[in-house]
Design a protein around this motif. Structure first.
Motif, PDB file in Angstrom:
ATOM      1  N   ARG A 127      53.647 -44.117 -12.195  1.00  0.00           N
ATOM      2  CA  ARG A 127      54.212 -43.517 -13.541  1.00  0.00           C
ATOM      3  C   ARG A 127      55.677 -43.446 -12.708  1.00  0.00           C
ATOM      4  O   ARG A 127      56.568 -43.424 -14.279  1.00  0.00           O
ATOM      5  N   VAL A 128      55.556 -43.873 -11.515  1.00  0.00           N
ATOM      6  CA  VAL A 128      57.704 -44.039 -11.566  1.00  0.00           C
ATOM      7  C   VAL A 128      57.930 -45.421 -11.910  1.00  0.00           C
ATOM      8  O   VAL A 128      58.953 -45.864 -12.766  1.00  0.00           O
ATOM      9  N   TRP A 129      57.093 -47.002 -11.359  1.00  0.00           N
ATOM     10  CA  TRP A 129      57.027 -47.309 -11.833  1.00  0.00           C
ATOM     11  C   TRP A 129      57.527 -47.568 -13.685  1.00  0.00           C
ATOM     12  O   TRP A 129      58.492 -48.013 -13.521  1.00  0.00           O
ATOM     13  N   ALA A 130      56.432 -46.976 -14.228  1.00  0.00           N
ATOM     14  CA  ALA A 130      56.668 -47.283 -16.045  1.00  0.00           C
ATOM     15  C   ALA A 130      57.717 -46.784 -16.044  1.00  0.00           C
ATOM     16  O   ALA A 130      58.586 -47.363 -17.173  1.00  0.00           O
ATOM     17  N   ARG A 131      58.942 -45.365 -15.569  1.00  0.00           N
ATOM     18  CA  ARG A 131      59.514 -44.684 -15.753  1.00  0.00           C
ATOM     19  C   ARG A 131      61.080 -45.523 -15.895  1.00  0.00           C
ATOM     20  O   ARG A 131      61.802 -46.302 -16.580  1.00  0.00           O
ATOM     21  N   GLU A 132      60.430 -46.922 -14.389  1.00  0.00           N
ATOM     22  CA  GLU A 132      61.857 -47.118 -14.718  1.00  0.00           C
ATOM     23  C   GLU A 132      61.725 -48.795 -15.712  1.00  0.00           C
ATOM     24  O   GLU A 132      62.552 -49.717 -15.088  1.00  0.00           O
ATOM     25  N   HIS A 133      60.655 -49.358 -15.937  1.00  0.00           N
ATOM     26  CA  HIS A 133      60.563 -50.361 -16.534  1.00  0.00           C
ATOM     27  C   HIS A 133      60.060 -50.554 -18.120  1.00  0.00           C
ATOM     28  O   HIS A 133      59.439 -51.820 -18.241  1.00  0.00           O
ATOM     29  N   GLY A 134      61.184 -49.739 -18.522  1.00  0.00           N
ATOM     30  CA  GLY A 134      60.289 -49.183 -19.566  1.00  0.00           C
ATOM     31  C   GLY A 134      58.362 -49.243 -20.453  1.00  0.00           C
ATOM     32  O   GLY A 134      58.415 -49.628 -21.915  1.00  0.00           O
ATOM     33  N   TYR A 135      58.139 -48.184 -19.647  1.00  0.00           N
ATOM     34  CA  TYR A 135      56.927 -47.890 -20.242  1.00  0.00           C
ATOM     35  C   TYR A 135      56.499 -46.548 -20.578  1.00  0.00           C
ATOM     36  O   TYR A 135      57.034 -45.792 -19.447  1.00  0.00           O
ATOM     37  N   HIS A 136      55.583 -46.168 -21.627  1.00  0.00           N
ATOM     38  CA  HIS A 136      55.745 -45.136 -21.519  1.00  0.00           C
ATOM     39  C   HIS A 136      53.797 -44.212 -21.111  1.00  0.00           C
ATOM     40  O   HIS A 136      53.266 -45.058 -21.549  1.00  0.00           O
ATOM     41  N   LEU A 137      53.784 -43.413 -21.433  1.00  0.00           N
ATOM     42  CA  LEU A 137      52.494 -42.949 -20.672  1.00  0.00           C
ATOM     43  C   LEU A 137      52.296 -42.222 -21.594  1.00  0.00           C
ATOM     44  O   LEU A 137      52.282 -40.459 -22.285  1.00  0.00           O
ATOM     45  N   THR A 138      50.582 -42.742 -22.674  1.00  0.00           N
ATOM     46  CA  THR A 138      50.680 -42.571 -24.030  1.00  0.00           C
ATOM     47  C   THR A 138      49.723 -41.444 -23.470  1.00  0.00           C
ATOM     48  O   THR A 138      49.333 -40.608 -24.801  1.00  0.00           O
ATOM     49  N   ARG A 153      47.348 -45.203 -19.529  1.00  0.00           N
ATOM     50  CA  ARG A 153      47.790 -46.199 -20.219  1.00  0.00           C
ATOM     51  C   ARG A 153      49.143 -46.288 -20.534  1.00  0.00           C
ATOM     52  O   ARG A 153      49.576 -45.300 -20.845  1.00  0.00           O
ATOM     53  N   LEU A 154      49.932 -47.283 -20.871  1.00  0.00           N
ATOM     54  CA  LEU A 154      50.722 -47.332 -20.670  1.00  0.00           C
ATOM     55  C   LEU A 154      51.479 -48.249 -21.957  1.00  0.00           C
ATOM     56  O   LEU A 154      50.814 -49.420 -21.441  1.00  0.00           O
ATOM     57  N   GLU A 155      52.350 -47.920 -22.197  1.00  0.00           N
ATOM     58  CA  GLU A 155      52.948 -49.284 -23.543  1.00  0.00           C
ATOM     59  C   GLU A 155      54.332 -49.205 -23.150  1.00  0.00           C
ATOM     60  O   GLU A 155      55.050 -48.069 -23.233  1.00  0.00           O
ATOM     61  N   ARG A 156      54.801 -50.181 -23.539  1.00  0.00           N
ATOM     62  CA  ARG A 156      56.410 -50.798 -23.157  1.00  0.00           C
ATOM     63  C   ARG A 156      56.499 -50.294 -25.002  1.00  0.00           C
ATOM     64  O   ARG A 156      56.698 -50.860 -25.774  1.00  0.00           O
ATOM     65  N   ARG A 157      58.038 -49.214 -24.816  1.00  0.00           N
ATOM     66  CA  ARG A 157      58.895 -48.951 -25.992  1.00  0.00           C
ATOM     67  C   ARG A 157      59.896 -48.210 -25.459  1.00  0.00           C
ATOM     68  O   ARG A 157      60.180 -48.403 -24.101  1.00  0.00           O
ATOM     69  N   ASN A 158      60.609 -48.218 -26.256  1.00  0.00           N
ATOM     70  CA  ASN A 158      62.769 -48.141 -26.130  1.00  0.00           C
ATOM     71  C   ASN A 158      62.289 -46.613 -25.627  1.00  0.00           C
ATOM     72  O   ASN A 158      62.314 -45.346 -25.965  1.00  0.00           O
ATOM     73  N   GLY A 159      63.871 -46.530 -25.508  1.00  0.00           N
ATOM     74  CA  GLY A 159      64.002 -44.508 -24.567  1.00  0.00           C
ATOM     75  C   GLY A 159      63.450 -44.025 -23.092  1.00  0.00           C
ATOM     76  O   GLY A 159      61.997 -45.064 -22.978  1.00  0.00           O
ATOM     77  N   PRO A 160      63.519 -42.801 -23.303  1.00  0.00           N
ATOM     78  CA  PRO A 160      62.711 -42.194 -22.088  1.00  0.00           C
ATOM     79  C   PRO A 160      61.768 -41.859 -22.918  1.00  0.00           C
ATOM     80  O   PRO A 160      61.259 -41.753 -23.695  1.00  0.00           O
ATOM     81  N   ASP A 161      60.702 -41.663 -21.357  1.00  0.00           N
ATOM     82  CA  ASP A 161      59.415 -41.053 -22.143  1.00  0.00           C
ATOM     83  C   ASP A 161      59.301 -39.846 -22.795  1.00  0.00           C
ATOM     84  O   ASP A 161      59.319 -38.872 -21.455  1.00  0.00           O
ATOM     85  N   PRO A 162      58.887 -39.520 -23.943  1.00  0.00           N
ATOM     86  CA  PRO A 162      59.304 -37.891 -24.199  1.00  0.00           C
ATOM     87  C   PRO A 162      57.851 -37.777 -23.920  1.00  0.00           C
ATOM     88  O   PRO A 162      57.831 -36.145 -23.417  1.00  0.00           O
ATOM     89  N   ALA A 163      56.751 -37.856 -22.575  1.00  0.00           N
ATOM     90  CA  ALA A 163      56.204 -37.226 -22.325  1.00  0.00           C
ATOM     91  C   ALA A 163      55.959 -35.837 -21.230  1.00  0.00           C
ATOM     92  O   ALA A 163      55.664 -35.182 -21.039  1.00  0.00           O
ATOM     93  N   TYR A 164      57.626 -36.436 -20.473  1.00  0.00           N
ATOM     94  CA  TYR A 164      57.831 -36.052 -19.283  1.00  0.00           C
ATOM     95  C   TYR A 164      58.716 -34.549 -19.806  1.00  0.00           C
ATOM     96  O   TYR A 164      58.947 -33.810 -18.986  1.00  0.00           O
ATOM     97  N   ALA A 165      59.101 -34.329 -21.349  1.00  0.00           N
ATOM     98  CA  ALA A 165      60.300 -33.725 -21.315  1.00  0.00           C
ATOM     99  C   ALA A 165      59.639 -32.295 -20.964  1.00  0.00           C
ATOM    100  O   ALA A 165      58.487 -31.337 -21.749  1.00  0.00           O
ATOM    101  N   GLY A 166      60.613 -31.277 -21.201  1.00  0.00           N
ATOM    102  CA  GLY A 166      60.892 -29.728 -20.674  1.00  0.00           C
ATOM    103  C   GLY A 166      59.667 -29.546 -19.595  1.00  0.00           C
ATOM    104  O   GLY A 166      58.575 -28.754 -18.936  1.00  0.00           O
ATOM    105  N   LEU A 167      59.158 -30.441 -18.523  1.00  0.00           N
ATOM    106  CA  LEU A 167      58.386 -30.592 -17.690  1.00  0.00           C
ATOM    107  C   LEU A 167      59.105 -30.767 -16.045  1.00  0.00           C
ATOM    108  O   LEU A 167      59.820 -31.473 -16.045  1.00  0.00           O
ATOM    109  N   PRO A 168      58.859 -29.962 -14.865  1.00  0.00           N
ATOM    110  CA  PRO A 168      59.234 -30.399 -13.715  1.00  0.00           C
ATOM    111  C   PRO A 168      59.253 -32.007 -13.463  1.00  0.00           C
ATOM    112  O   PRO A 168      58.521 -31.916 -13.503  1.00  0.00           O
ATOM    113  N   PRO A 169      59.868 -32.559 -12.834  1.00  0.00           N
ATOM    114  CA  PRO A 169      60.266 -34.398 -13.062  1.00  0.00           C
ATOM    115  C   PRO A 169      58.706 -34.692 -11.971  1.00  0.00           C
ATOM    116  O   PRO A 169      58.208 -34.934 -12.223  1.00  0.00           O
ATOM    117  N   ASP A 170      59.410 -33.863 -10.315  1.00  0.00           N
ATOM    118  CA  ASP A 170      58.072 -34.229  -9.617  1.00  0.00           C
ATOM    119  C   ASP A 170      56.791 -33.769  -9.290  1.00  0.00           C
ATOM    120  O   ASP A 170      55.928 -34.859  -9.100  1.00  0.00           O
TER     121      ASP A 170
END
Length: 224
Positions: A127-138, A153-170
């Motif tokens: 998950r850390v790698w995906a966020r650092e390399h432009g992949y969203h967790l779909t 499943r990880l997909e290359r997409r632009n911008g921050p991954d919306p899946a993490y919005a509003g959740l405690p990051p750790d």
């Protein structure tokens, strides 16, 4: 050759793959790519295996399935046997998440736009790698077995991954943003077990303290 039977974790991986050309990295017996082709989930596949024994087994199984025209077995390490842009997606299964993250870091421009990964331990490094390399967790799932097997499943997409919005990051990185929102029983049991295990070990400055805080934050999401 009869259609190969897959265990529950590989069935979950299979279910998340649809592509033109797909590569199975560290394929072992090649049962997953054989099923992918036979079920029409991919048009063509590349089977990559480094170790001589599994490499020979993969070649034998592809030949027995009479799929040599649609599945090419290549010897090599990780994505090295692939050309940039050659495949549309790839799968990595049955390895440690740290090992997988290392394979992905070395892949460079050979990385396809979609990945399905099934590590045998905590998927946090992926998950850390995906966020650092432009992949969203779909998509992500937990599959019961000897222990809970995560499938992502990880997909290359632009911008921050919306899946993490509003959740405690750790908590989201440790337990999975989609899983935290869905709250399956398997995840609840995993978080409860972590709370019990980590509580007596935690102290300021210790790793257990950080992990306990992530577990508590996860439980707050699961049990608002």
């Amino acid at each position: 050759m009869k259609t190969p039977t897959l265990d529950a974790r590989l069935e979950a991986v299979l279910d998340l793959i649809r592509a033109g050309v797909h590569a199975d990295i560290g394929s072992d017996h090649a049962h997953l790519p054989i099923r992918l082709v036979r079920e029409g989930r991919v048009t063509r596949g590349v089977v990559v295996e480094l170790n001589p024994g599994p490499l020979a087994l993969a070649r034998r199984n592809v030949a027995r399935a009479r799929l040599e025209d649609r599945l090419e077995v290549r010897e090599g390490d990780g994505f090295a046997p692939l050309a940039p842009g050659e495949v549309d997606s790839a799968s990595l299964t049955g390895m440690g998440a740290g090992t997988m993250a290392g394979i992905l870091r070395r892949a460079g421009e050979r990385l396809p736009p979609a990945l399905v990964v099934q590590p045998n331990d905590s998927p946090r490094p992926l998950r850390v790698w995906a966020r650092e390399h432009g992949y969203h967790l779909t998509h992500e799932r937990l599959i019961p077995g000897y222990w809970p097997y995560p499938v992502l499943r990880l997909e290359r997409r632009n911008g921050p991954d919306p899946a993490y919005a509003g959740l405690p990051p750790d908590a989201a990185l440790r337990y999975g943003p989609h899983l935290l929102r869905e709250g399956p029983a398997l995840l609840r049991g995993q978080v409860r077990a972590d709370l019990t295990r980590l509580a007596p070990l935690a102290a300021p400055g210790r790793t257990a303290q950080t992990e306990l805080e992530a577990a508590r934050a996860a439980w707050a999401v699961l049990e608002p």
